[in-house]
Design a protein around this motif. Structure first.
Motif, mmCIF file in Angstrom:
data_model
loop_
_atom_site.group_PDB
_atom_site.id
_atom_site.type_symbol
_atom_site.label_atom_id
_atom_site.label_comp_id
_atom_site.label_asym_id
_atom_site.label_seq_id
_atom_site.Cartn_x
_atom_site.Cartn_y
_atom_site.Cartn_z
ATOM 1 N N LYS A 154 0.857 -1.186 0.000
ATOM 2 C CA LYS A 154 0.000 0.000 0.000
ATOM 3 C C LYS A 154 0.888 1.229 0.000
ATOM 4 C CE LYS A 154 -0.485 -0.173 5.047
ATOM 5 N NZ LYS A 154 -1.430 -0.291 6.185
ATOM 6 N N VAL A 155 0.387 2.307 -0.594
ATOM 7 C CA VAL A 155 1.103 3.582 -0.616
ATOM 8 C C VAL A 155 0.501 4.486 0.451
ATOM 9 C CG1 VAL A 155 1.676 5.625 -1.969
ATOM 10 C CG2 VAL A 155 1.705 3.373 -3.046
ATOM 11 N N THR A 156 1.331 4.984 1.347
ATOM 12 C CA THR A 156 0.884 5.863 2.426
ATOM 13 C C THR A 156 1.651 7.186 2.346
ATOM 14 O OG1 THR A 156 2.550 5.119 4.018
ATOM 15 C CG2 THR A 156 0.532 3.809 3.844
ATOM 16 N N ASP A 157 1.363 8.061 3.308
ATOM 17 C CA ASP A 157 2.100 9.332 3.373
ATOM 18 C C ASP A 157 3.582 9.106 3.616
ATOM 19 O OD1 ASP A 157 -0.175 10.779 2.944
ATOM 20 O OD2 ASP A 157 -0.578 11.156 5.055
ATOM 21 N N GLU A 158 3.914 8.010 4.286
ATOM 22 C CA GLU A 158 5.321 7.733 4.584
ATOM 23 C C GLU A 158 6.056 7.161 3.387
ATOM 24 O OE1 GLU A 158 7.884 5.823 8.302
ATOM 25 O OE2 GLU A 158 5.864 5.094 7.883
ATOM 26 N N GLY A 159 5.349 6.416 2.554
ATOM 27 C CA GLY A 159 5.970 5.802 1.385
ATOM 28 C C GLY A 159 5.251 4.521 1.006
ATOM 29 N N LEU A 160 5.928 3.678 0.245
ATOM 30 C CA LEU A 160 5.375 2.379 -0.145
ATOM 31 C C LEU A 160 5.636 1.373 0.974
ATOM 32 C CD1 LEU A 160 4.171 0.366 -2.207
ATOM 33 C CD2 LEU A 160 6.498 0.053 -3.082
ATOM 34 N N VAL A 161 4.567 0.828 1.543
ATOM 35 C CA VAL A 161 4.667 -0.137 2.626
ATOM 36 C C VAL A 161 4.487 -1.538 2.050
ATOM 37 C CG1 VAL A 161 3.735 -0.926 4.831
ATOM 38 C CG2 VAL A 161 3.776 1.522 4.286
ATOM 39 N N VAL A 162 5.504 -2.373 2.213
ATOM 40 C CA VAL A 162 5.428 -3.781 1.811
ATOM 41 C C VAL A 162 5.272 -4.592 3.092
ATOM 42 C CG1 VAL A 162 6.546 -5.688 0.617
ATOM 43 C CG2 VAL A 162 6.910 -3.333 -0.176
ATOM 44 N N MET A 269 6.065 -8.318 9.148
ATOM 45 C CA MET A 269 7.166 -7.378 8.970
ATOM 46 C C MET A 269 6.713 -6.311 7.979
ATOM 47 S SD MET A 269 9.216 -9.109 10.836
ATOM 48 C CE MET A 269 10.707 -8.167 10.586
ATOM 49 N N GLU A 270 7.255 -5.128 8.117
ATOM 50 C CA GLU A 270 6.980 -4.048 7.169
ATOM 51 C C GLU A 270 8.295 -3.502 6.642
ATOM 52 O OE1 GLU A 270 2.846 -2.217 9.078
ATOM 53 O OE2 GLU A 270 4.780 -1.252 9.445
ATOM 54 N N VAL A 271 8.438 -3.481 5.338
ATOM 55 C CA VAL A 271 9.554 -2.807 4.681
ATOM 56 C C VAL A 271 8.975 -1.580 3.996
ATOM 57 C CG1 VAL A 271 11.371 -2.959 2.965
ATOM 58 C CG2 VAL A 271 10.805 -4.960 4.359
ATOM 59 N N ILE A 272 9.394 -0.403 4.411
ATOM 60 C CA ILE A 272 8.823 0.850 3.905
ATOM 61 C C ILE A 272 9.834 1.530 3.002
ATOM 62 C CG2 ILE A 272 7.754 3.049 4.518
ATOM 63 C CD1 ILE A 272 7.137 1.872 7.259
ATOM 64 N N LEU A 273 9.459 1.738 1.756
ATOM 65 C CA LEU A 273 10.256 2.511 0.821
ATOM 66 C C LEU A 273 9.918 3.972 1.045
ATOM 67 C CD1 LEU A 273 12.268 2.393 -1.563
ATOM 68 C CD2 LEU A 273 10.294 2.238 -3.087
ATOM 69 N N LEU A 274 10.781 4.678 1.730
ATOM 70 C CA LEU A 274 10.482 6.029 2.203
ATOM 71 C C LEU A 274 10.485 7.040 1.065
ATOM 72 C CD1 LEU A 274 12.800 5.953 5.325
ATOM 73 C CD2 LEU A 274 10.302 5.667 5.311
ATOM 74 N N ARG A 275 9.625 8.024 1.205
ATOM 75 C CA ARG A 275 9.640 9.157 0.272
ATOM 76 C C ARG A 275 10.885 9.989 0.524
ATOM 77 N NH1 ARG A 275 4.589 9.828 -2.067
ATOM 78 N NH2 ARG A 275 2.901 8.693 -1.013
ATOM 79 N N ARG A 276 11.331 10.676 -0.486
ATOM 80 C CA ARG A 276 12.537 11.494 -0.335
ATOM 81 C C ARG A 276 12.316 12.715 0.522
ATOM 82 N NH1 ARG A 276 12.952 9.802 -5.800
ATOM 83 N NH2 ARG A 276 14.816 8.535 -6.161
ATOM 84 N N ASP A 277 11.060 13.175 0.625
ATOM 85 C CA ASP A 277 10.782 14.361 1.429
ATOM 86 C C ASP A 277 10.430 14.016 2.868
ATOM 87 O OD1 ASP A 277 8.416 13.154 0.859
ATOM 88 O OD2 ASP A 277 7.350 14.947 0.190
ATOM 89 N N ARG A 278 10.621 12.765 3.260
ATOM 90 C CA ARG A 278 10.323 12.365 4.645
ATOM 91 C C ARG A 278 11.604 12.275 5.466
ATOM 92 N NH1 ARG A 278 6.132 13.829 3.383
ATOM 93 N NH2 ARG A 278 4.104 12.806 3.503
#
Length: 278
Positions: A154-162, A269-278
């Motif tokens: 899912k895509v959230t404000d933090e980034g892509l959450v796997v 487990m959650e692997v979050i691909l963070l946004r660059r502006d976070r």
């Protein structure tokens, strides 16, 4: 004339014409037809209420509800067009709402596509590309197919959450330990390969199910952290650059995703691909 005995007699018919009083004589038929139609509709409604489930009734209700949005979010004004002009700002093409860069659609806001201007929007597009690349791997082999049964994105404000979670018959780790199962090694290798499409930072979160309160020592905190560390190590072994991992977190049993906090689905487990502006 009197001498003509074989002459045909003349017969004169007089008809009595009765003037009808308009068409009121058939009005009862129209009223009766309306009554029968209303009764049919009533009995059909009663039958539907008795013969359908709650979900089916909601679907029927949604079918008859209007779905055309009128002036939802197109502009900031209170006039008929919701703004001064369709060219009052830098306008981007959108289906249905006429939204623009300064006033994005609700769908974009939910996905975080509009925050931070064009750079953030481009980052969001990249996150979506990674998400599609990950889910598309399922058709490559039975191994990938089995591995992706454990994965949702899912895509959230933090980034892509796997999110990677236990299945009832296939856990990610040995019971009550951070020893990875073979399927988790496959998933870690898949993530390392797919996440190489970007250079964004990563966060790894560990979550575990709740344990009975009768335990003398509750392992949820060290276990969730150890599992997050193990997944990080597996991804780095598979080729992920270590500098891309920005943080490791163990959340214990504090964020269950099911009503039952002890359900195995909370082992995840959650692997979050963070946004660059976070």
């Amino acid at each position: 004339m009197a001498g003509q005995s074989n002459a045909a007699p003349v017969i004169i018919k007089r008809k009595k014409i009765i003037q009808a009083g308009g068409h009121h004589g058939g009005a009862w038929k129209v009223a009766y037809a309306d009554f029968v139609t209303a009764m049919m509709a009533f009995f059909m409604l009663m039958w539907l209420l008795n013969a359908t489930t709650e979900k089916q009734r909601k679907g029927l209700a949604d079918y008859f509800n209007p779905v055309i949005a009128v002036n939802r979010i197109s502009g900031g004004g209170d006039g008929a067009f919701g703004g001064d002009s369709v060219f009052s700002e830098e306008t981007l093409a959108r289906n249905g709402t006429g939204a623009s860069a300064a006033q994005p659609t609700e769908a974009q806001q939910a996905q975080g596509l509009a925050e931070g201007g064009p750079e953030s929007a481009g980052d969001a597009i990249l996150l979506r590309e990674v998400e599609r690349a990950l889910t598309a791997r399922g058709g490559e082999s039975m191994t990938m197919e089995r591995a992706l049964r454990h994965v949702v994105t899912k895509v959230t404000d933090e980034g892509l959450v796997v999110e990677i979670f236990d299945l009832p018959d296939v856990p990610l780790f040995a019971p009550d330990s951070a020893e990875p199962a073979p399927v988790l090694r496959d998933i870690a290798a898949l993530l390392a390969e797919t996440l190489a499409l970007t250079t964004n930072g990563l966060a790894v979160n560990g979550h575990v199910r709740a344990y009975p309160i009768t335990l003398i020592e509750n392992p949820v905190w060290p276990l969730s952290t150890a599992r997050a560390q193990m997944l990080r190590g597996l991804m780095e072994t598979a080729g992920l650059p270590p500098q891309r991992v920005h943080r490791i977190s163990g959340h214990a049993d504090r964020k269950p995703v099911t009503p039952d906090p002890m359900a195995v689905r909370n082992n995840r487990m959650e692997v979050i691909l963070l946004r660059r502006d976070r």
